[in-house]
Structures are given as structure tokens and as C-alpha cells.
Design an enzyme around this catalytic site. Sequence first.
Site, PDB file in Angstrom:
ATOM      1  N   LYS A 197       0.834  -1.201   0.000  1.00 36.31           N
ATOM      2  CA  LYS A 197       0.000   0.000   0.000  1.00 36.31           C
ATOM      3  C   LYS A 197       0.871   1.254   0.000  1.00 36.31           C
ATOM      4  O   LYS A 197       1.585   1.526   0.960  1.00 36.31           O
ATOM      5  CB  LYS A 197      -0.900   0.047   1.237  1.00 36.31           C
ATOM      6  CG  LYS A 197      -1.926   1.186   1.125  1.00 36.31           C
ATOM      7  CD  LYS A 197      -2.610   1.514   2.432  1.00 36.31           C
ATOM      8  CE  LYS A 197      -1.822   2.465   3.272  1.00 36.31           C
ATOM      9  NZ  LYS A 197      -1.646   3.808   2.676  1.00 36.31           N
ATOM     10  N   GLU A 271      10.786   0.933   9.844  1.00 41.14           N
ATOM     11  CA  GLU A 271      11.769   1.980   9.580  1.00 41.14           C
ATOM     12  C   GLU A 271      11.060   3.295   9.860  1.00 41.14           C
ATOM     13  O   GLU A 271      10.160   3.676   9.116  1.00 41.14           O
ATOM     14  CB  GLU A 271      12.274   1.860   8.141  1.00 41.14           C
ATOM     15  CG  GLU A 271      13.634   2.468   7.964  1.00 41.14           C
ATOM     16  CD  GLU A 271      13.550   3.854   7.410  1.00 41.14           C
ATOM     17  OE1 GLU A 271      13.556   4.796   8.232  1.00 41.14           O
ATOM     18  OE2 GLU A 271      13.426   4.005   6.193  1.00 41.14           O
ATOM     19  N   CYS A 305      13.835  10.580   6.272  1.00 39.61           N
ATOM     20  CA  CYS A 305      13.917  10.110   7.663  1.00 39.61           C
ATOM     21  C   CYS A 305      15.339  10.247   8.183  1.00 39.61           C
ATOM     22  O   CYS A 305      15.550  10.440   9.372  1.00 39.61           O
ATOM     23  CB  CYS A 305      13.453   8.665   7.750  1.00 39.61           C
ATOM     24  SG  CYS A 305      14.177   7.631   6.485  1.00 39.61           S
ATOM     25  N   GLU A 402      11.117  15.134  15.383  1.00 35.55           N
ATOM     26  CA  GLU A 402      11.274  15.077  13.937  1.00 35.55           C
ATOM     27  C   GLU A 402      10.348  16.106  13.287  1.00 35.55           C
ATOM     28  O   GLU A 402       9.146  16.119  13.544  1.00 35.55           O
ATOM     29  CB  GLU A 402      10.924  13.676  13.430  1.00 35.55           C
ATOM     30  CG  GLU A 402      11.142  13.552  11.926  1.00 35.55           C
ATOM     31  CD  GLU A 402      10.939  12.129  11.405  1.00 35.55           C
ATOM     32  OE1 GLU A 402       9.869  11.549  11.655  1.00 35.55           O
ATOM     33  OE2 GLU A 402      11.845  11.619  10.729  1.00 35.55           O
TER      34      GLU A 402
END
Length: 491
Positions: A197, A271, A305, A402
Site C-alpha cells: 500500500k 523503519e 527520515c 522530527e
Amino acid sequence: MAKAAKNNTSKLKFDTINYAPAPESKSSAKIEAQYDLFINGKFEKPSSKKYFDTINPATEEKLSSVADANAADVDKAVKAARTAYDKVWSKMPAKERAKYIYRIARMIQERAREFAVIETLDGGKPIRESRDIDVPLVANHFFYYAGWADKLEYAFPNRSPKSLGVAGQIIPWNFPLLMAAWKIAPALATGNTVVLKPAETTPLTALKLAEIIQESDLPPGVVNIITGAGATGAAIVNHPDINKIAFTGSTEVGKLIQRAVAGTDKKVTLELGGKAANIIFEDAPIDQAVEGIINGIYFNQGHVCCAGSRLFVQESVYKEVMRKLKDRIATLIVGDPMDKNTDVGAINSKQQLETIHKYINIGKKEGLEIFESSCALPKKGFFCRPTLFTNVAQSSRIAQEEIFGPVLAIQTFRTDDEVIEKANNTPFGLSAGVWTDKGSKIFNLTTKLRAGVIWANTYNKFDPTSPFGGYKESGFGREGGLHGLGAYLNV
Ligand code: NAI
Ligand code: MG
């Protein structure tokens, strides 16, 4: 010397302003008005009967309607993948499987331009990146894992590696096609079948990949590509007949997934986010380091990331680094992602732009010093100026959380031990960068920094042969290289 550098910069600025537009042609990109679900080798209408829009974040124009898969659709895709696994794919000789993967790799190369253009239209990243980085890496990834398919007994000598079965794969919007390749290529090479997906804001290149997979004559059901948002992802995670979940995305959803699979025998790789430290020592080649920092945080709008979102500069070179960094930021071209000169494209979604603005405001409220590029932004679309904060405290939210945007948090240090402690002071542990002339310093830091990937005198370099993944809240498991095979096998 300093004067000469200054003159250079102002000349660069002048040239920047005068670049003529150099837009990539859209003619190679065939985008359908509507996309259905790719299940069992065919495009099928969703039983939900629902579709959602995917837009171009640089113009806010609709590109296509995409099927919104519900739990019944997910079940259909998993059943197709199970049948293909039991009846065809797990029984096929490995060297035959390899031929299909090679074929897919070659077809991606042949249609590289189309993939690059659609990636940029749907996601907002500069065409230069999708053309020169994403799509070539995608083809390389398929080539690399095709090569392993019939050599698994050499990869794991004296063991008999066994495929897992059906893999459910959920991917994000920052490298849409590349993440699809990272997930699909090793799964197929190890004999698994797949339900993948893509993210809801960037489904188009995965659906183009479905077209290629169909043309490649890959047996029906080996790869199924279904679209939808979080609920579709959750239906994949919770499906009882899935043997492995591979997820790349937010730490928040990663934690949900871990909870959902606890107590089942599903294998998982996650991840997740990052807050990488890029560290510049006084003996570093400063000009290259500045270029590496720019690449580390403003590349792909900071939607990375492993973005070098924290910068640590040794005090003795702080002034020089800051001057060069600001001069360089002033020359970055922000705007139309389809223009071949653009350095910083569109933020992927309105929601992500709001998140980035929220953090910029937090930084301002915390009293940090802010510097941003003074470039004009396009009137339509989601854009953000390359931004940096100085005088950042370790406790600052800008340095801890983040942001996933073009925002850099800068701190200084004096000694190796000090910077190691500061760099490790984060819940994440995905990547880091070290800039120094001294090999011994590189070894000292790479052994002490708690990060899965550490670059030395370079940044954001990827290769299918090298494993990638994190520590702590950045997740677990490795993708890429030999390690990436292990994630899809019982050895
Ligand atoms: P997200 O984690 O919600 O989305 C990633 C993927 O997970 C998408 O395909 C999404 O549809 C799917 N998903 C969402 N909820 C799910 C659920 N409950 N179960 C299964 N799948 C689910 O990330 P989002 O909201 O797009 O971005 C939020 C933040 O996450 C960003 O600001 C960034 O900090 C971080 N992020 C990190 C990425 C990375 O590469 N590590 C990639 C994307 C976002
Ligand atoms: Mg889109």
C-alpha cells in the site's frame, strides 16, 4: 580571501535570479483519470466503491482519483497473494523468479522518464532528484535483488533459508517509488508474495509500477498493489493470513503496528523517524561539508527520515561555517519541482506544511535565532523557505522532535566527547554524518554514535548493496544489502 568569497556569492545570487525557466515536459507522463486496485494481476473496482483524490502539491491541482480499499478489498488481495504463493511463486525455481525481477528492472529503466515525471507531479520533489536519484536507485534495487534470487544458499551458507509467505508492505510519501522497490524487490527475490500500500498522497508511481508488473507477465497475485489511507494500512496489519509486515513511516504508526502484531507470529520490520546529527570538525573540508549539510537537510524538502536535521559545528570554525551556510542557502532555488533548476520543491501536503510551520513557530517562541532564505515563494502550492535555527538548546523541541521539513537546528561543541554525548541525546538513532580530515576521528565517532547509518565526509548516499535501518525509536530490522534478504526469510 573572504572578500573574494563574498563577491562570488553575490554573483551567484545574480545568476540565480536570472535563470530562465527550464521545465521538464509532462508529455511522457500518462496519468489516468481514475485508478482501481491491482489485485491478482488485474485492475479491479474497490468493493468500497469509494475513491479519493491525489493532487499535485506544487499547484494544488487534482491529478487523479484513486480507489479507497476497505477490509474486504484487503482480504481479496491477501487471498490472491496466498494462492500465488502456494501454487506458483514458492514452487518456481529461483532462477526463473530472478528473470521476472530482471525484467521489471529493465522495464523501469525503459520508462524512467515517465516515472520521474509522475513522481514529481504527485509528490512535489524536484525533477532533478526523481530523475537522477530516485528512479535510477529503483531500477538498481530490482537488479541487485534479482541477482540474489538464485544465490540464497551462498548468502546464508549451511542453512536452508525459507520464504515467509505473504508480506504486507506499507510505505510513506517521501520516496514513493523507491520505498516500493525497497519493499518489493527483496520480497520477490526470497520467494514471498506481496500486498503493498503506497501513501495516500503519492499513490501514482506505485500504480504505474503495477502496470509494468502486469506487462512483465509476473504470475497474477504475486504482487498486489492497493490504495487507501491509514484504515487500509491497518486492515493489512491486522489481516490474519499475513506473515510479515514491513513498514516505513511515522514512529507513532510504527508503535501502533507493534502493538497490533504482538502475540501473533507475524515478522515485522519498522523503519521510522530520525533526528540525525551532522557533525563538522575544525579540520573538515569546510566547503564540501557545507554542501553536504545543504544536501542533508534541504534535499527533498527535508522529507527524509535520515535528514541531517541537527548540525553540530566545532566552535573554532563556527563563524566560517555559518557565513558559508547562509550564503549557500541564499542561492537555493525554491519553486516549481518540474523545473530542472529547482533545488527545493513543494512540501508533500498541506498537513505536512502545517506541521513544519508549527515547529518553526515553536522555535521562535523558544527564543531561538532564526535565519531563512529570502526567496519568493510561488502563490499556489505548498512551499517552505529553507530555514535554520541557531543558539539551539539540547532541550529545544526543534532539536528533539522530527520536523520532516527544511529546518535545521544548529549547536556548537568543543570536544569529541561533548559532541558524541549531544548527538546521542535523542530518542532516535537512524543516521549521522561526520566531517573531518582525520580517519581516527571517524572511527572513534562511528563506534560511539548510536545510529544505524553513519556517513563520513558525505551525506544521504544510498546504494542497494548497503543495509539501512535504525536503533531506538527509529525502528528495527534492515533493508538493503544482504541484511535486507534476511528480513524476508526464516534462516
Ligand atoms: P504515517 O506514518 O501516518 O504514514 C505512513 C504510511 O502509513 C502511509 O501509507 C499511511 O497510509 C500508513 N498508515 C497510517 N496510519 C496507519 C495505521 N494505523 N496502520 C497502518 N498503516 C497506517 O505518516 P504521516 O502521517 O504521513 O506523516 C507524519 C510524520 O511521520 C511526518 O511528519 C514525519 O515526521 C514522519 N514520517 C516519517 C517517514 C520516514 O520515512 N521514516 C515517512 C513519512 C512520515
Ligand atoms: Mg499527490
